[in-house]
Design a protein around this motif. Structure first.
Motif, short mmCIF file in Angstrom:
data_model
loop_
_atom_site.label_atom_id
_atom_site.label_comp_id
_atom_site.label_asym_id
_atom_site.label_seq_id
_atom_site.Cartn_x
_atom_site.Cartn_y
_atom_site.Cartn_z
N GLN A 1 44.09 21.84 46.59
CA GLN A 1 45.00 22.69 47.55
C GLN A 1 44.07 23.72 48.29
N THR B 1 48.28 17.63 38.17
CA THR B 1 47.65 17.64 39.32
C THR B 1 46.58 16.70 39.52
N LYS C 1 41.53 29.84 43.91
CA LYS C 1 42.23 29.40 45.20
C LYS C 1 41.95 30.35 46.21
N GLN D 1 48.80 17.89 57.98
CA GLN D 1 48.52 18.92 57.22
C GLN D 1 49.71 20.26 57.46
N LYS D 2 50.47 20.55 56.69
CA LYS D 2 51.55 21.65 56.79
C LYS D 2 50.55 22.91 56.74
N HIS D 3 51.23 24.04 57.34
CA HIS D 3 50.56 25.22 57.29
C HIS D 3 50.36 25.75 55.92
N GLY D 4 48.85 26.19 55.68
CA GLY D 4 48.59 26.62 54.32
C GLY D 4 48.43 25.54 53.19
N GLU D 5 48.76 24.36 53.51
CA GLU D 5 48.48 23.32 52.56
C GLU D 5 47.44 22.45 52.86
N ALA D 6 47.18 21.55 51.74
CA ALA D 6 45.99 20.59 52.02
C ALA D 6 46.52 19.29 52.78
#
Lengths: 113, 110
Positions: free
Chosen positions: A106, A2, A9, B36-41
């Protein structure tokens, strides 16, 4: 492997508590950032560190404090959490300030109840 | 200070084209584009560093009009994978000022 990792998270905590979010990058970058993304998806830069020196400190409450023990880490400490602090917090890094590609972690979803 | 993007949201059918605009009130040194896709960075797409420069990335390209303090992102022959929220990021000429735009939600449907 990573590139930019942040923990935890998910973070659910009560109002008034103090919490920290950790961020580490293994890209050898010299600049790291913290962003806040609210429920409307606006991405706001909070802090950035370049070679361990703070170079941006946006008008965020002083309950938020960035701490960088070394070039590869930029942690975010939040005191006396409030309901309005609920958001997704992203750590990012780049080589040079804002002139090259930034890599994002993330994200940490913070919920204050 | 935050750049304004338009449109706020757009829905496309696969294969259609779209343009997303980013407008700043400040003179700019560079413009960045992220998806940015949903729920991602957010994920980096490209940077434009010179006025008038146009850069390409598969079927996604962008232009930067330094004079007008504007940038546009062009998506051609859209694919389902293009869905997400697109952000421009602007770096002003004066000091360390970087801001992400208001975002454009793009949905591609079959």
């Amino acid at each position: 492997d990573t590139a930019v990792s942040q923990t935890p998270k998910y973070l659910v905590t009560q109002m008034g508590n103090d919490k920290s979010i950790k961020c580490e990058q293994n890209l050898g970058h010299d600049t790291m950032y913290w962003y806040k993304q609210d429920s409307k998806k606006f991405l706001k830069i909070m802090f950035s560190y370049n070679n361990k020196e703070l170079i941006i400190n946006e008008t965020v409450p002083n309950r938020f404090s960035p701490k960088s023990p070394d070039k590869a880490h930029l942690n975010l400490h939040i005191n006396s959490l409030e309901l309005g602090d609920s958001a997704v917090y992203f750590c990012a890094s780049s080589q040079g300030w804002a002139r090259t590609e930034a890599f994002f972690g993330q994200g940490t979803r913070l919920t204050v109840v | 200070q935050q750049p304004v993007q338009s449109p706020q949201a757009v829905i496309l059918r696969e294969g259609e084209d779209a343009v997303i605009n980013c407008s700043s009130s400040k003179a700019l040194y560079s413009v960045h584009w992220y998806r940015q896709k949903h729920g991602e960075a957010p994920v980096f797409l490209m940077i434009l560093l010179k006025g008038g420069e146009q850069k390409g990335h598969d079927k996604i390209s962008a232009s930067f009009n330094e004079k007008k303090q504007q940038s546009s992102l062009y998506l051609t022959a859209s694919q389902l994978s293009y869905s997400g929220t697109y952000f421009c990021g602007t770096d002003a000429n004066t000091g360390n000022q970087f801001y992400f735009g208001t975002g454009t939600s793009l949905t591609v449907i079959p």
